[in-house]
Design a protein around this motif. Structure first.
Motif, PDB file in Angstrom:
ATOM      1  N   PRO A   1      78.032 -31.695  18.175  1.00 25.13           N
ATOM      2  CA  PRO A   1      78.109 -32.637  19.302  1.00 25.13           C
ATOM      3  C   PRO A   1      77.115 -32.256  20.399  1.00 25.13           C
ATOM      4  O   PRO A   1      76.970 -31.078  20.732  1.00 25.13           O
ATOM      5  CB  PRO A   1      79.547 -32.478  19.803  1.00 25.13           C
ATOM      6  CG  PRO A   1      80.296 -31.835  18.689  1.00 25.13           C
ATOM      7  CD  PRO A   1      79.307 -31.002  17.949  1.00 25.13           C
ATOM      8  N   ILE A   2      76.431 -33.244  20.947  1.00 21.72           N
ATOM      9  CA  ILE A   2      75.412 -33.017  21.976  1.00 21.72           C
ATOM     10  C   ILE A   2      75.674 -33.918  23.174  1.00 21.72           C
ATOM     11  O   ILE A   2      75.827 -35.130  23.027  1.00 21.72           O
ATOM     12  CB  ILE A   2      73.999 -33.284  21.434  1.00 21.72           C
ATOM     13  CG1 ILE A   2      73.675 -32.343  20.267  1.00 21.72           C
ATOM     14  CG2 ILE A   2      72.957 -33.128  22.537  1.00 21.72           C
ATOM     15  CD1 ILE A   2      72.346 -32.634  19.593  1.00 21.72           C
ATOM     16  N   ILE A   3      75.720 -33.302  24.360  1.00 21.90           N
ATOM     17  CA  ILE A   3      75.836 -34.043  25.617  1.00 21.90           C
ATOM     18  C   ILE A   3      74.511 -33.909  26.356  1.00 21.90           C
ATOM     19  O   ILE A   3      74.038 -32.802  26.597  1.00 21.90           O
ATOM     20  CB  ILE A   3      76.982 -33.530  26.497  1.00 21.90           C
ATOM     21  CG1 ILE A   3      78.328 -33.723  25.790  1.00 21.90           C
ATOM     22  CG2 ILE A   3      76.982 -34.246  27.851  1.00 21.90           C
ATOM     23  CD1 ILE A   3      79.526 -33.205  26.579  1.00 21.90           C
ATOM     24  N   ILE A   4      73.901 -35.034  26.701  1.00 24.08           N
ATOM     25  CA  ILE A   4      72.661 -35.052  27.452  1.00 24.08           C
ATOM     26  C   ILE A   4      72.993 -35.130  28.940  1.00 24.08           C
ATOM     27  O   ILE A   4      73.797 -35.962  29.361  1.00 24.08           O
ATOM     28  CB  ILE A   4      71.783 -36.259  27.070  1.00 24.08           C
ATOM     29  CG1 ILE A   4      71.474 -36.265  25.565  1.00 24.08           C
ATOM     30  CG2 ILE A   4      70.507 -36.287  27.892  1.00 24.08           C
ATOM     31  CD1 ILE A   4      70.568 -35.162  25.115  1.00 24.08           C
TER      32      ILE A   4
ATOM     33  N   ASP B   1      75.752 -37.588  21.881  1.00 25.59           N
ATOM     34  CA  ASP B   1      77.079 -38.193  21.783  1.00 25.59           C
ATOM     35  C   ASP B   1      77.618 -38.628  23.143  1.00 25.59           C
ATOM     36  O   ASP B   1      78.592 -39.378  23.221  1.00 25.59           O
ATOM     37  CB  ASP B   1      78.060 -37.197  21.141  1.00 25.59           C
ATOM     38  CG  ASP B   1      77.663 -36.872  19.711  1.00 25.59           C
ATOM     39  OD1 ASP B   1      77.789 -37.768  18.857  1.00 25.59           O
ATOM     40  OD2 ASP B   1      77.214 -35.741  19.454  1.00 25.59           O
ATOM     41  N   ASP B   2      76.993 -38.168  24.213  1.00 26.24           N
ATOM     42  CA  ASP B   2      77.386 -38.568  25.560  1.00 26.24           C
ATOM     43  C   ASP B   2      76.197 -38.329  26.479  1.00 26.24           C
ATOM     44  O   ASP B   2      75.284 -37.565  26.155  1.00 26.24           O
ATOM     45  CB  ASP B   2      78.606 -37.782  26.038  1.00 26.24           C
ATOM     46  CG  ASP B   2      79.363 -38.488  27.165  1.00 26.24           C
ATOM     47  OD1 ASP B   2      78.852 -39.507  27.678  1.00 26.24           O
ATOM     48  OD2 ASP B   2      80.461 -38.026  27.523  1.00 26.24           O
TER      49      ASP B   2
ATOM     50  N   PRO C   1      74.541 -21.251  15.100  1.00 27.06           N
ATOM     51  CA  PRO C   1      74.902 -22.592  15.557  1.00 27.06           C
ATOM     52  C   PRO C   1      76.091 -22.564  16.513  1.00 27.06           C
ATOM     53  O   PRO C   1      77.015 -21.771  16.354  1.00 27.06           O
ATOM     54  CB  PRO C   1      75.256 -23.327  14.257  1.00 27.06           C
ATOM     55  CG  PRO C   1      74.519 -22.580  13.192  1.00 27.06           C
ATOM     56  CD  PRO C   1      74.537 -21.136  13.638  1.00 27.06           C
ATOM     57  N   ALA C   2      76.022 -23.408  17.525  1.00 25.35           N
ATOM     58  CA  ALA C   2      77.103 -23.522  18.500  1.00 25.35           C
ATOM     59  C   ALA C   2      78.052 -24.648  18.094  1.00 25.35           C
ATOM     60  O   ALA C   2      77.768 -25.426  17.177  1.00 25.35           O
ATOM     61  CB  ALA C   2      76.530 -23.793  19.886  1.00 25.35           C
ATOM     62  N   ASP C   3      79.190 -24.737  18.791  1.00 29.81           N
ATOM     63  CA  ASP C   3      80.153 -25.810  18.538  1.00 29.81           C
ATOM     64  C   ASP C   3      79.820 -27.061  19.336  1.00 29.81           C
ATOM     65  O   ASP C   3      80.270 -28.156  19.010  1.00 29.81           O
ATOM     66  CB  ASP C   3      81.567 -25.343  18.895  1.00 29.81           C
ATOM     67  CG  ASP C   3      82.027 -24.190  18.024  1.00 29.81           C
ATOM     68  OD1 ASP C   3      82.081 -24.379  16.792  1.00 29.81           O
ATOM     69  OD2 ASP C   3      82.325 -23.104  18.566  1.00 29.81           O
ATOM     70  N   MET C   4      79.030 -26.889  20.415  1.00 31.94           N
ATOM     71  CA  MET C   4      78.590 -28.025  21.220  1.00 31.94           C
ATOM     72  C   MET C   4      77.350 -27.613  21.998  1.00 31.94           C
ATOM     73  O   MET C   4      77.151 -26.436  22.300  1.00 31.94           O
ATOM     74  CB  MET C   4      79.687 -28.503  22.178  1.00 31.94           C
ATOM     75  CG  MET C   4      79.300 -29.763  22.975  1.00 31.94           C
ATOM     76  SD  MET C   4      80.627 -30.407  24.029  1.00 31.94           S
ATOM     77  CE  MET C   4      81.789 -31.005  22.790  1.00 31.94           C
ATOM     78  N   ILE C   5      76.522 -28.602  22.332  1.00 33.56           N
ATOM     79  CA  ILE C   5      75.296 -28.369  23.093  1.00 33.56           C
ATOM     80  C   ILE C   5      75.254 -29.284  24.306  1.00 33.56           C
ATOM     81  O   ILE C   5      75.575 -30.477  24.205  1.00 33.56           O
ATOM     82  CB  ILE C   5      74.050 -28.604  22.217  1.00 33.56           C
ATOM     83  CG1 ILE C   5      73.926 -27.508  21.152  1.00 33.56           C
ATOM     84  CG2 ILE C   5      72.783 -28.664  23.059  1.00 33.56           C
ATOM     85  CD1 ILE C   5      72.818 -27.749  20.152  1.00 33.56           C
ATOM     86  N   VAL C   6      74.870 -28.725  25.456  1.00 35.30           N
ATOM     87  CA  VAL C   6      74.630 -29.505  26.669  1.00 35.30           C
ATOM     88  C   VAL C   6      73.151 -29.366  26.993  1.00 35.30           C
ATOM     89  O   VAL C   6      72.656 -28.262  27.241  1.00 35.30           O
ATOM     90  CB  VAL C   6      75.490 -29.006  27.850  1.00 35.30           C
ATOM     91  CG1 VAL C   6      75.190 -29.831  29.105  1.00 35.30           C
ATOM     92  CG2 VAL C   6      76.976 -29.078  27.506  1.00 35.30           C
TER      93      VAL C   6
ATOM     94  N   ALA D   1      87.074 -34.068  26.023  1.00 38.47           N
ATOM     95  CA  ALA D   1      87.289 -35.368  25.378  1.00 38.47           C
ATOM     96  C   ALA D   1      86.519 -35.446  24.060  1.00 38.47           C
ATOM     97  O   ALA D   1      87.033 -35.966  23.059  1.00 38.47           O
ATOM     98  CB  ALA D   1      86.850 -36.493  26.307  1.00 38.47           C
ATOM     99  N   LEU D   2      85.300 -34.915  24.049  1.00 33.70           N
ATOM    100  CA  LEU D   2      84.502 -34.959  22.825  1.00 33.70           C
ATOM    101  C   LEU D   2      85.072 -34.046  21.756  1.00 33.70           C
ATOM    102  O   LEU D   2      85.118 -34.408  20.574  1.00 33.70           O
ATOM    103  CB  LEU D   2      83.051 -34.573  23.139  1.00 33.70           C
ATOM    104  CG  LEU D   2      82.000 -34.817  22.057  1.00 33.70           C
ATOM    105  CD1 LEU D   2      82.096 -36.243  21.503  1.00 33.70           C
ATOM    106  CD2 LEU D   2      80.604 -34.564  22.618  1.00 33.70           C
TER     107      LEU D   2
END
Length: 231
Positions: free
Chosen positions: A75-78, A97-98, A46-51, A115-116
């Motif tokens: 957290p996921i940014i699309i 989340d964004d 697992p990662a700490d964030m996904i784009v 920021a996230l």
């Protein structure tokens, strides 16, 4: 070691550009051509964030986002070239989340990632250390934790903000429009049903508590103690 970020985009130039800027910012970064490849890697580590891009070979980014959100609160940014209101709303309500529309500046993406991470980090120096409570749910805004009796609840950043808003407005009917404006920060008129999927996920998360989110027909939602809605 820096935080680990996974990026999925079918355009090689965009993957490499994002990776360059994220590594420059000190993030460990892995890039993938498809969302399916990212998902398989995420299951292993697992990662700490996904784009996530939306349009990719195989399953699209929204489908991947929804599948990840079923079991993880990462957290996921699309990111997407599709910037219609429907796409932005879908990205957020399916668990993102964004949402960032292409073309975008890599530095804007970096700023949103920072920021996230700040939003979900443990802010031990926060000025507001008072607890929020309703029923047997207790929230600590300083530590960003949610406790039901003695058990911790794992919420996404958006779910946390949503629950915090409901508790702040406990026993009040809250309109869908207000949630879109104050929680999701949408500054334009949208289909007010867009909040329903997020509320449905939050209802599932708080099911062990003695608190329920009831639907106020034609208006929005209300946070109540179990049994109160039957009186």
């Amino acid at each position: 070691m820096g935080k680990l970020i996974y990026v999925a985009d079918d355009e090689k130039s965009i993957r490499e550009l994002i990776q360059h800027f994220l590594i420059k910012e000190g993030f460990d970064t892995k890039v993938f051509e498809t969302g399916d490849a990212l998902l398989e890697a995420f299951k292993e580590q697992p990662a700490d964030m996904i784009v996530l891009d939306i349009m990719m070979p195989g399953r699209n980014g929204l489908t991947i986002c929804h599948e990840i959100r079923e079991t993880h609160n990462v957290p996921i940014i699309i990111v997407s070239a599709r910037d219609s209101e429907a796409d932005r709303i879908a990205g957020i309500t399916l668990g993102g989340d964004d949402y960032l529309a292409k073309p975008f500046s890599p530095m804007e993406l970096v700023a949103r990632i920072h920021a996230l991470f700040r939003r979900i980090s443990l802010d031990k120096n926060a000025a507001n250390t008072s607890l929020l409570a309703f029923g047997n749910i207790t929230m600590n805004p300083s530590l960003k934790t949610v406790i039901v009796d003695d058990e911790s609840l794992d919420l996404t950043p958006t779910e946390y903000s949503l629950l915090e808003y409901f508790i702040t407005h406990k026993n009040q009917a809250v309109s869908r429009k207000a949630l879109l404006r104050d929680v999701w920060k949408f500054d334009f008129d949208v289909d007010t049903r867009a909040t329903d999927d997020a509320v449905k996920r939050l209802r599932k998360k708080i099911k062990p508590s003695n608190v329920v989110i009831t639907t106020v027909w034609g208006y929005g939602f209300k946070l109540e103690l179990k049994g109160m809605q039957e009186r």
